[in-house]
Design an enzyme around this catalytic site. Structure first.
Site: not given
Ligand SMILES: Cc1cc2nc3c(=O)[nH]c(=O)nc-3n(C[C@H](O)[C@H](O)[C@H](O)COP(=O)(O)OP(=O)(O)OC[C@H]3O[C@@H](n4cnc5c(N)ncnc54)[C@H](O)[C@@H]3O)c2cc1C
Length: 580
Positions: A439
């Site tokens: 989220e």
């Molecule tokens: C169990 C689970 C349930 C989920 N449920 C849903 C769902 O129902 N629907 C859905 O659509 N998604 C869902 N998600 C996805 C979730 O919302 C994403 O994992 C989350 O938004 C982070 O994206 P990412 O995993 O690609 O991490 P990344 O975006 O790759 O981020 C990795 C790290 O880099 C940091 N980072 C990235 N970009 C920036 C920036 N611009 N500035 C500063 N820091 C940054 C982040 O804070 C994080 O610490 C779920 C994920 C999990 C694990």
């Protein structure tokens, strides 16, 4: 794992003092939220959660959700508990009357989720995601879409999901690649063919509800790059006939389930749309305005995730308290009596227990303050709406950090038994760890605070909040000082700080601000209890609030150095130099 005891008295206090439910009930829209009904809901859902959802928490962790021949199965008991939840009408609390909801304040819907989630966080993600789908359709769906989908989503007969994330589009939602092609002829003319893969979709597939209504972000042909070219689609698992009955299956499927650290009973699905080119969806709202529509549901979804911090912290605290009163080790060092005592008698265990309680109550106070602002915003109070928007990232980020800290302390109190799985203490910590990630990660929440929220009302809204706290807390010196520090950091960020400086200090500032607002709301609780509210809490509340104001507030003040340190040091080394 210890049974769940709903913290009814503290919830009712927060609902009255921090959300101001009695004032909400003076309005025409929420006139039926009278004290008797509020008590009946809080007590009723607490008992329901303890009786139906809590007993499934352990088996949900041990057995988890399983994908069998394309269908996700849950351990025994989940289906019956979900049906009981739907039959008793808990899903419909805050949804509009026009679609079969009860039209009650959002505050009370937060309480339903708080109790259910404390009992069983993984299971409660199912109704939590449905709420988001309801909101998106309520605000952006056409009358026909609302008539088709809302009544059954509101009752809980059908469930909802949100589909943003793709392998290359996480925090950067604008990078998503799923597509939507207009259908020109045939029975689906005017609709769209959806193609793409979504990952991490919570409760994306299961058989507890008769249909699953997916809200999917995708790109129309020729859409602009990035977040300005994203549209929102409603994509049902089963097509819905004009008379509301279920038609054939849509061309979408769950490809696999993720193996995760926690929330094992919540199926986290890789979803494939349009393997056979026949996945049909309808546009919701305007073309290329999908992200804005999704933000409608994300605002409350962020509150609901912050709520998870309170939920898991409550459950971990109850578990640790039971263990600490039972486990006997050593005599108390400061006592002449050399008989071994329960570990709760040792000062450091007392410190951990009180910290857990104070942090949990602080997040709860912040949660209901935020919910009360949302309800006032929905009644047309623009200042409350803005204040609610400011508090959302504080609640989501700090609330979920607290969930992790408190459940970690819960393991610590169990000693070695916390690290082995059989007590259940470890499950709370494993479950808690997702909430700072999904989220919008907590880093993204903090970035929202120092960019969009910092500038609301020309920058006045945030400063005004801290000035109010400094004034009202004039006799609580540490809290007043923290509020002045927060206002000064905000002014520095609005003025001389570069964008990099602001982002570099965003997380410490977000924590400072959250502790400041939570401390202010706890101060109000203590005053109410001193004036006779919640006699059950007359002994404990003054102590937990004192602990928060005297120990947690000064820690937050110490974060100021990091909040205003700027970005230069972070970039003093090139990325390669950080490796070796
Ligand atoms: C169990 C689970 C349930 C989920 N449920 C849903 C769902 O129902 N629907 C859905 O659509 N998604 C869902 N998600 C996805 C979730 O919302 C994403 O994992 C989350 O938004 C982070 O994206 P990412 O995993 O690609 O991490 P990344 O975006 O790759 O981020 C990795 C790290 O880099 C940091 N980072 C990235 N970009 C920036 C920036 N611009 N500035 C500063 N820091 C940054 C982040 O804070 C994080 O610490 C779920 C994920 C999990 C694990």
């Amino acid at each position: 794992m210890t049974p769940f005891t709903p913290p009814t008295a503290d919830q009712l206090l927060a609902i009255r003092v921090n959300a101001g439910i009695d004032e909400l009930a003076t309005t025409e829209r929420f006139a039926h939220a009278e004290p008797d009904l509020v008590e009946a809901i809080v007590e009723g859902v607490g008992q329901f959660a303890a009786g139906e959802f809590a007993p499934l928490n352990r088996i949900g962790d041990l057995e988890g959700a399983k994908l069998e021949n394309g269908v996700v199965r849950l351990p025994e008991g989940f289906e019956a508990a979900y049906h009981a939840y739907v039959e008793q009408g808990w899903n419909a609390i805050a949804s509009p009357l026009a679609h079969g909801g009860q039209g009650l304040p959002f505050t009370l819907a937060c309480n339903v989720l708080e109790n259910l989630g404390a009992a069983n966080m993984a299971f409660t993600l199912l109704p939590m995601l449905s709420v988001g789908a309801i909101e998106a359709l309520e605000h952006h769906g056409s009358p026909a879409q609302q008539a088709m989908y809302l009544p059954k989503l509101v009752s809980g007969e059908w469930s909802g999901t949100m589909n943003l994330t793709e392998p290359a589009a996480g925090s950067d939602v604008g990078a998503l690649r799923s597509t939507a092609e207009p259908v020109e002829d045939g029975e689906h003319a005017g609709k769209y063919r959806i193609t793409g893969q979504k990952i991490y979709i919570t409760w994306g597939e299961h058989d507890l509800a008769k249909n699953i209504i997916h809200l999917v972000l995708a790109r129309l042909p020729g859409a602009p790059e990035g977040s300005r070219g994203i549209s929102l689609f409603v994509v049902p698992k089963y097509h819905v006939n004009a008379d509301g009955s279920l038609g054939p299956r849509n061309d979408l499927r769950c490809v696999s389930l993720e193996h995760k650290l926690g929330i094992n009973a919540s199926p986290t699905c890789v979803m494939s749309y349009g393997d056979n080119g026949e996945c049909i969806g309808e546009l919701v709202g305007q073309p290329n305005k999908g992200l804005a529509a999704m933000f409608t549901m994300m605002n409350n979804a962020r509150i609901n995730v912050g709520n998870q911090g309170a939920q898991i912290a409550e459950r971990a605290t109850q578990q640790a308290l039971a263990y600490a009163r039972d486990r006997v080790q050593s005599a108390r060092a400061g006592s002449p009596d050399k008989t071994p005592v329960a570990i709760i008698e040792h000062p450091d265990v007392r410190r951990m227990i009180l910290r857990m309680k104070a942090l949990t109550e602080g997040v709860r106070a912040l949660l209901y303050f935020c919910a009360g602002q949302v309800d006032r915003g929905n009644l047309g109070d623009e200042a409350a709406k803005t204040r609610g928007e400011i508090v959302v990232p504080l609640l989501k980020a700090w609330g979920t950090d607290v969930g992790v800290e408190v459940s970690g302390l819960g393991i610590q109190i169990h000693g070695g038994m916390g690290f082995v799985e059989e007590t259940g203490a470890a499950q709370h910590w494993r479950d808690s760890r997702i909430a700072p990630i999904y989220e919008g990660t907590n880093g993204i929440q903090a970035a929202d605070l120092v960019t969009r929220k910092l500038g609301l009302d020309g920058g006045e809204a945030l400063i005004a909040l801290f000035e109010t706290i400094a004034r009202e807390a004039a006799e609580e010196f540490a809290l007043a000082a923290l509020a002045r520090d927060c206002a000064n950091v905000a002014r520095w960020m609005q003025g001389e700080a570069s964008l990099d400086d602001r982002l570099a200090g965003s997380v410490p500032f977000c924590t400072m601000a959250a502790v400041c607002v939570a401390g202010w709301q706890l101060m109000k609780q203590a005053a109410a209890v001193a004036a006779g509210a919640a006699p059950e809490l007359a002994a404990s509340k003054p102590v937990t609030v004192r602990f928060f104001l005297d120990r947690i507030v000064p820690e937050a003040a110490g974060l100021k150095a990091g909040a205003v340190a700027g970005a230069d040091l972070l970039y003093a080394l090139p990325a390669e130099a950080l490796v070796g």
